[in-house]
Write an enzyme that holds these catalytic residues in place. Structure first.
Site, PDB file in Angstrom:
ATOM      1  N   TYR A   7      14.883  29.908   9.534  1.00 17.63           N
ATOM      2  CA  TYR A   7      13.604  30.542   9.860  1.00 17.63           C
ATOM      3  C   TYR A   7      13.355  30.555  11.360  1.00 17.63           C
ATOM      4  O   TYR A   7      13.614  29.556  12.052  1.00 17.63           O
ATOM      5  CB  TYR A   7      12.447  29.766   9.223  1.00 17.63           C
ATOM      6  CG  TYR A   7      12.229  30.034   7.757  1.00 17.63           C
ATOM      7  CD1 TYR A   7      12.081  31.323   7.266  1.00 17.63           C
ATOM      8  CD2 TYR A   7      12.122  28.974   6.861  1.00 17.63           C
ATOM      9  CE1 TYR A   7      11.851  31.554   5.906  1.00 17.63           C
ATOM     10  CE2 TYR A   7      11.890  29.190   5.512  1.00 17.63           C
ATOM     11  CZ  TYR A   7      11.756  30.484   5.040  1.00 17.63           C
ATOM     12  OH  TYR A   7      11.526  30.696   3.715  1.00 17.63           O
ATOM     13  N   LYS A  60       0.840  -1.209   0.000  1.00 21.97           N
ATOM     14  CA  LYS A  60       0.000   0.000   0.000  1.00 21.97           C
ATOM     15  C   LYS A  60       0.872   1.255   0.000  1.00 21.97           C
ATOM     16  O   LYS A  60       2.077   1.176   0.276  1.00 21.97           O
ATOM     17  CB  LYS A  60      -0.898  -0.025   1.234  1.00 21.97           C
ATOM     18  CG  LYS A  60      -0.122  -0.103   2.539  1.00 21.97           C
ATOM     19  CD  LYS A  60      -1.017  -0.512   3.706  1.00 21.97           C
ATOM     20  CE  LYS A  60      -0.222  -0.608   4.992  1.00 21.97           C
ATOM     21  NZ  LYS A  60      -1.034  -1.034   6.124  1.00 21.97           N
TER      22      LYS A  60
HETATM   23  C1  LIG Z   1      -0.264  -1.871   6.852  1.00 23.07           C
HETATM   24  C2  LIG Z   1      -0.825  -3.142   7.322  1.00 23.07           C
HETATM   25  C3  LIG Z   1      -0.016  -4.286   7.400  1.00 23.07           C
HETATM   26  C4  LIG Z   1       1.484  -4.228   7.262  1.00 23.07           C
HETATM   27  O1  LIG Z   1       1.970  -3.737   8.502  1.00 23.07           O
HETATM   28  P1  LIG Z   1       3.518  -3.508   8.840  1.00 23.07           P
HETATM   29  O2  LIG Z   1       3.498  -3.037  10.248  1.00 23.07           O
HETATM   30  O3  LIG Z   1       3.992  -2.441   7.905  1.00 23.07           O
HETATM   31  O4  LIG Z   1       4.219  -4.782   8.661  1.00 23.07           O
HETATM   32  C5  LIG Z   1      -0.629  -5.486   7.709  1.00 23.07           C
HETATM   33  N1  LIG Z   1      -1.962  -5.559   7.956  1.00 23.07           N
HETATM   34  C6  LIG Z   1      -2.772  -4.464   7.904  1.00 23.07           C
HETATM   35  C7  LIG Z   1      -4.218  -4.598   8.205  1.00 23.07           C
HETATM   36  C8  LIG Z   1      -2.227  -3.222   7.602  1.00 23.07           C
HETATM   37  O5  LIG Z   1      -3.018  -2.139   7.587  1.00 23.07           O
END
Ligand SMILES: *Cc1c(COP(=O)(O)O)cnc(C)c1O
Length: 376
Positions: free
Chosen positions: A263, A43
């Site tokens: 800044y 993702k």
């Molecule tokens: C993002 C996600 C993962 C992967 O998690 P990591 O901590 O990056 O290994 C697995 N399951 C779900 C439901 C997620 O949202």
């Protein structure tokens, strides 16, 4: 995919090591016992490293099941991985079931409403379309409550021909294995899934894999560890770094003792300083919260093995580094310095920015030259 402009025109470079990504998947897969399958969470553009490149590299390494967050990511991934199993973690958005079916993409059904909408489609078609059911064991984001889940699974009128391809849940506290929540979620997940021994189960994210076989079930869904991130807090990170960010030195200058940098004039030189100004900033994903002030030190860069602390506020397009103790020959105008990567762990930077390395990775800039090559 090569970047469209000559290298020297970029303010910085993002290098992504797909071999390291594949090696990380292979290593996580090796931690699972015989029966369990290792999937991959890709993702958010594969945590910033590029969904298409990452997807292909992982598939070539042997990964067959992929998790994305939203349906658009799934449709894009399907175009480059025709053979893969693809799940959408955010589930079924209203009125979109036909798109899932058309692209052979599976929703992770996260509520009774979504389950009803999906089973209605299955009843109409007189067959089961593959999907997962998400059971909430304590994180209280998505997922049917255990009570809703158990009732739904007994309700033949509701299910019709639908049989879930996967039952999954998600850990709230995987990054802290000693947290009692992990055990509670594990026990509850076992209890609610026990009546369905023939349906695949999935609980582990990256941290869940590292927590050991109790958490593995039939399918694991690592994300951050694949990309070299720190899945478990305060523990040596066993994964290979996958991404490196370098920024270009524009100018090296002297700052007299007592003058301020950046800044807001929030940081004063406590001694005469040498200052390198590099061409990347928060617009490139180098989070502004890692800025430095007199009260609170900020993040750092690494230049040929020397640590160069950030001085003053991180700007949109530039960062000033303290290079007082860095040899002159490493500070040539135009040279690239490491802002994140093998010598500057995203998790170390994240500690200064009061965040986690996930946020660093998913913020990686669109303005950098992007290179897919081994990290040296
Ligand atoms: C993002 C996600 C993962 C992967 O998690 P990591 O901590 O990056 O290994 C697995 N399951 C779900 C439901 C997620 O949202």
């Amino acid at each position: 995919m090569s970047s469209p402009f000559p290298s020297g025109l970029y303010g910085g470079r993002l290098t992504i090591d797909l071999e390291a990504l594949a090696a990380n998947w292979t290593s996580l897969n090796g931690r699972l016992d015989g029966g369990a399958e290792c999937a991959a969470a890709v993702k958010a553009d594969a945590y910033g490293v590029g969904q298409e490149h990452a997807g292909r590299a992982l598939f070539d390494a042997g990964c067959r099941t992929f998790f994305v967050a939203v349906p658009t990511e799934a449709v894009a991934l399907r175009a480059c991985l025709p053979q893969a199993v693809i799940y959408v973690l955010d589930g079924l958005f209203p009125g979109t079931a036909e798109h899932f079916i058309q692209h052979d993409v599976r929703p992770v059904l996260g509520s009774l409403c979504e389950l009803r909408e999906w089973t209605q489609i299955c009843r109409t078609a007189g067959k089961s379309f593959d999907a997962a059911i998400h059971v909430d064991t304590g994180i209280h984001r998505l997922g049917l409550t255990p009570t809703e889940f158990s009732a739904a699974m007994r309700d033949q009128d509701l299910l019709g021909p639908f049989v879930p391809a996967l039952i999954m849940s998600h850990l709230a506290c995987g990054s802290t294995p000693a947290h009692p929540m992990n055990r509670r979620q594990l026990d509850l997940f076992r209890e609610v899934t026990a009546p369905f021994p023939r349906i695949s189960r999935s609980l582990a994210n990256s941290a869940g894999i590292l927590m050991g076989p109790d958490y593995h079930f039939d399918l694991a869904r690592p994300g951050i560890a694949l990309y070299g991130g720190q899945a478990i807090e305060n523990k040596a990170n066993p994964m290979r770094p996958v991404a490196k960010v370098e920024a270009r030195i524009m100018l090296v200058r002297d700052v007299p003792e007592g003058d301020t940098i950046g800044y807001g004039a929030r940081q004063r030189a406590t001694r005469p300083l040498r200052n390198a100004v590099v061409a990347a900033g928060y617009a490139d994903g180098l989070l502004r919260r890692a800025s430095s002030t007199d009260e609170r030190p900020g993040g750092f860069a690494m230049i040929g093995g020397y640590r160069a602390p950030i001085l003053g506020r991180i700007s949109m397009d530039m960062i000033t580094l303290d290079v007082t103790d860095v040899p002159q020959e490493l500070l040539k105008r135009g040279a690239l310095v490491e802002m994140l990567g093998p010598s500057v762990a995203a998790s170390d930077l994240a500690a200064y920015a009061e965040t986690i390395d996930y946020e660093y990775l998913t913020s990686l800039g669109r303005r950098f030259e992007r290179v897919y090559a081994p990290l040296t």
